[in-house]
Design a protein around this motif. Sequence first.
Motif, PDB file in Angstrom:
ATOM      1  N   SER A  10       0.850  -1.187   0.000  1.00 30.59           N
ATOM      2  CA  SER A  10       0.000   0.000   0.000  1.00 30.59           C
ATOM      3  C   SER A  10       0.890   1.243   0.000  1.00 30.59           C
ATOM      4  CB  SER A  10      -0.875   0.004   1.258  1.00 30.59           C
ATOM      5  OG  SER A  10      -0.071   0.281   2.402  1.00 30.59           O
ATOM      6  N   PRO A  11       0.321   2.421  -0.278  1.00 31.68           N
ATOM      7  CA  PRO A  11       1.125   3.643  -0.196  1.00 31.68           C
ATOM      8  C   PRO A  11       1.765   3.823   1.189  1.00 31.68           C
ATOM      9  CG  PRO A  11      -0.896   4.095  -1.382  1.00 31.68           C
ATOM     10  CD  PRO A  11      -1.017   2.693  -0.829  1.00 31.68           C
ATOM     11  N   THR A  12       1.018   3.522   2.244  1.00 30.62           N
ATOM     12  CA  THR A  12       1.558   3.649   3.603  1.00 30.62           C
ATOM     13  C   THR A  12       2.710   2.688   3.837  1.00 30.62           C
ATOM     14  OG1 THR A  12      -0.541   4.432   4.503  1.00 30.62           O
ATOM     15  CG2 THR A  12       0.987   3.422   6.059  1.00 30.62           C
ATOM     16  N   GLU A  13       2.551   1.432   3.436  1.00 31.88           N
ATOM     17  CA  GLU A  13       3.633   0.451   3.595  1.00 31.88           C
ATOM     18  C   GLU A  13       4.870   0.877   2.812  1.00 31.88           C
ATOM     19  OE1 GLU A  13       1.284  -3.782   4.096  1.00 31.88           O
ATOM     20  OE2 GLU A  13       1.256  -2.819   2.122  1.00 31.88           O
ATOM     21  N   THR A  14       4.644   1.392   1.601  1.00 31.63           N
ATOM     22  CA  THR A  14       5.756   1.844   0.770  1.00 31.63           C
ATOM     23  C   THR A  14       6.477   3.020   1.414  1.00 31.63           C
ATOM     24  OG1 THR A  14       4.603   1.089  -1.218  1.00 31.63           O
ATOM     25  CG2 THR A  14       6.380   2.685  -1.534  1.00 31.63           C
ATOM     26  N   ALA A  15       5.727   3.993   1.926  1.00 33.28           N
ATOM     27  CA  ALA A  15       6.331   5.158   2.590  1.00 33.28           C
ATOM     28  C   ALA A  15       7.189   4.713   3.770  1.00 33.28           C
ATOM     29  CB  ALA A  15       5.248   6.134   3.044  1.00 33.28           C
ATOM     30  N   ASN A  69      -3.740   6.792  -9.666  1.00 39.83           N
ATOM     31  CA  ASN A  69      -2.341   6.373  -9.577  1.00 39.83           C
ATOM     32  C   ASN A  69      -1.474   7.323  -8.765  1.00 39.83           C
ATOM     33  OD1 ASN A  69      -2.752   4.053 -11.064  1.00 39.83           O
ATOM     34  ND2 ASN A  69      -2.298   5.048 -13.012  1.00 39.83           N
ATOM     35  N   ILE A  70      -2.104   8.180  -7.956  1.00 36.35           N
ATOM     36  CA  ILE A  70      -1.358   9.114  -7.105  1.00 36.35           C
ATOM     37  C   ILE A  70      -1.857   8.968  -5.671  1.00 36.35           C
ATOM     38  CG2 ILE A  70      -0.865  11.542  -6.596  1.00 36.35           C
ATOM     39  CD1 ILE A  70      -1.139  12.114  -9.575  1.00 36.35           C
ATOM     40  N   ALA A  71      -0.913   8.958  -4.737  1.00 36.36           N
ATOM     41  CA  ALA A  71      -1.260   8.896  -3.316  1.00 36.36           C
ATOM     42  C   ALA A  71      -0.352   9.854  -2.550  1.00 36.36           C
ATOM     43  CB  ALA A  71      -1.097   7.478  -2.784  1.00 36.36           C
ATOM     44  N   TRP A  72      -0.835  10.292  -1.408  1.00 37.96           N
ATOM     45  CA  TRP A  72      -0.057  11.148  -0.514  1.00 37.96           C
ATOM     46  C   TRP A  72      -0.125  10.531   0.880  1.00 37.96           C
ATOM     47  CZ3 TRP A  72       2.330  15.677  -2.235  1.00 37.96           C
ATOM     48  CH2 TRP A  72       1.971  16.093  -3.518  1.00 37.96           C
ATOM     49  N   VAL A  73       1.009  10.510   1.566  1.00 37.97           N
ATOM     50  CA  VAL A  73       1.060   9.980   2.932  1.00 37.97           C
ATOM     51  C   VAL A  73       1.816  10.985   3.796  1.00 37.97           C
ATOM     52  CG1 VAL A  73       1.860   8.106   4.425  1.00 37.97           C
ATOM     53  CG2 VAL A  73       1.081   7.585   2.099  1.00 37.97           C
ATOM     54  N   LEU A  88       3.348   9.639  -3.802  1.00 38.48           N
ATOM     55  CA  LEU A  88       3.625   8.343  -4.421  1.00 38.48           C
ATOM     56  C   LEU A  88       2.863   8.224  -5.726  1.00 38.48           C
ATOM     57  CD1 LEU A  88       3.200   7.831  -1.069  1.00 38.48           C
ATOM     58  CD2 LEU A  88       4.158   5.671  -1.766  1.00 38.48           C
ATOM     59  N   ILE A  89       3.475   7.521  -6.666  1.00 43.29           N
ATOM     60  CA  ILE A  89       2.797   7.207  -7.925  1.00 43.29           C
ATOM     61  C   ILE A  89       2.861   5.699  -8.129  1.00 43.29           C
ATOM     62  CG2 ILE A  89       3.228   9.427  -9.043  1.00 43.29           C
ATOM     63  CD1 ILE A  89       5.491   8.004 -10.631  1.00 43.29           C
ATOM     64  N   ASN A  92       4.251   0.582 -12.905  1.00 44.63           N
ATOM     65  CA  ASN A  92       4.241  -0.860 -13.180  1.00 44.63           C
ATOM     66  C   ASN A  92       3.543  -1.651 -12.070  1.00 44.63           C
ATOM     67  OD1 ASN A  92       5.724  -0.472 -15.587  1.00 44.63           O
ATOM     68  ND2 ASN A  92       7.624  -0.442 -14.424  1.00 44.63           N
ATOM     69  N   GLY A  93       2.426  -1.114 -11.581  1.00 46.63           N
ATOM     70  CA  GLY A  93       1.635  -1.806 -10.575  1.00 46.63           C
ATOM     71  C   GLY A  93       2.180  -1.723  -9.164  1.00 46.63           C
ATOM     72  N   GLN A  94       3.241  -0.940  -8.948  1.00 50.92           N
ATOM     73  CA  GLN A  94       3.852  -0.833  -7.617  1.00 50.92           C
ATOM     74  C   GLN A  94       3.921   0.634  -7.202  1.00 50.92           C
ATOM     75  OE1 GLN A  94       7.580  -3.014  -6.902  1.00 50.92           O
ATOM     76  NE2 GLN A  94       8.428  -1.150  -6.047  1.00 50.92           N
ATOM     77  N   TRP A  95       3.559   0.919  -5.955  1.00 53.59           N
ATOM     78  CA  TRP A  95       3.665   2.279  -5.439  1.00 53.59           C
ATOM     79  C   TRP A  95       5.129   2.630  -5.239  1.00 53.59           C
ATOM     80  CZ3 TRP A  95      -0.139   5.510  -5.782  1.00 53.59           C
ATOM     81  CH2 TRP A  95      -1.458   5.040  -5.762  1.00 53.59           C
ATOM     82  N   LYS A  96       5.483   3.869  -5.651  1.00 53.69           N
ATOM     83  CA  LYS A  96       6.847   4.363  -5.474  1.00 53.69           C
ATOM     84  C   LYS A  96       6.786   5.815  -5.022  1.00 53.69           C
ATOM     85  CE  LYS A  96       9.247   1.368  -8.645  1.00 53.69           C
ATOM     86  NZ  LYS A  96      10.440   1.279  -9.443  1.00 53.69           N
ATOM     87  N   VAL A  97       7.689   6.166  -4.112  1.00 53.87           N
ATOM     88  CA  VAL A  97       7.803   7.559  -3.687  1.00 53.87           C
ATOM     89  C   VAL A  97       8.430   8.337  -4.826  1.00 53.87           C
ATOM     90  CG1 VAL A  97       8.961   9.122  -2.064  1.00 53.87           C
ATOM     91  CG2 VAL A  97       7.928   6.997  -1.234  1.00 53.87           C
TER      92      VAL A  97
END
Length: 108
Positions: A10-15, A69-73, A88-89, A92-97
């Motif tokens: 998730s965006p949170t896990e990625t952050a 395809n955009i998230a903010w944490v 985060l964007i 390729n199916g994966q959230w990245k900062v």
Amino acid sequence: FIACSEAEKSPTETAKIVVESFYKKDLPTLEKYTTEESFQAFMNIQDMFPAAEDENSNFNVLQETESGNIAWVQFKTNYEDNPETFKLIKENGQWKVTEKGLREKGPF
């Protein structure tokens, strides 16, 4: 098969992964969860920070929003006194900062 079966973060896990890998100087992990532009930006400032001694970042989400395809944490950690916000964007199916655009304002 292992890489394909890895669950999408998730965006949170990625952050959280990005913050912890930055402070622990885990460059392969940091690179995996950031865009190329963000990875270079992190590399430019990483030497200013000592490697984290404390294993527990105490990552605490304050606010999160996701739209397409955009998230903010927005979060706090033991590493910084003030809250931080990551954009985060989905790449390729994966959230990245990623880097926030010039004059771009986050939702909070």
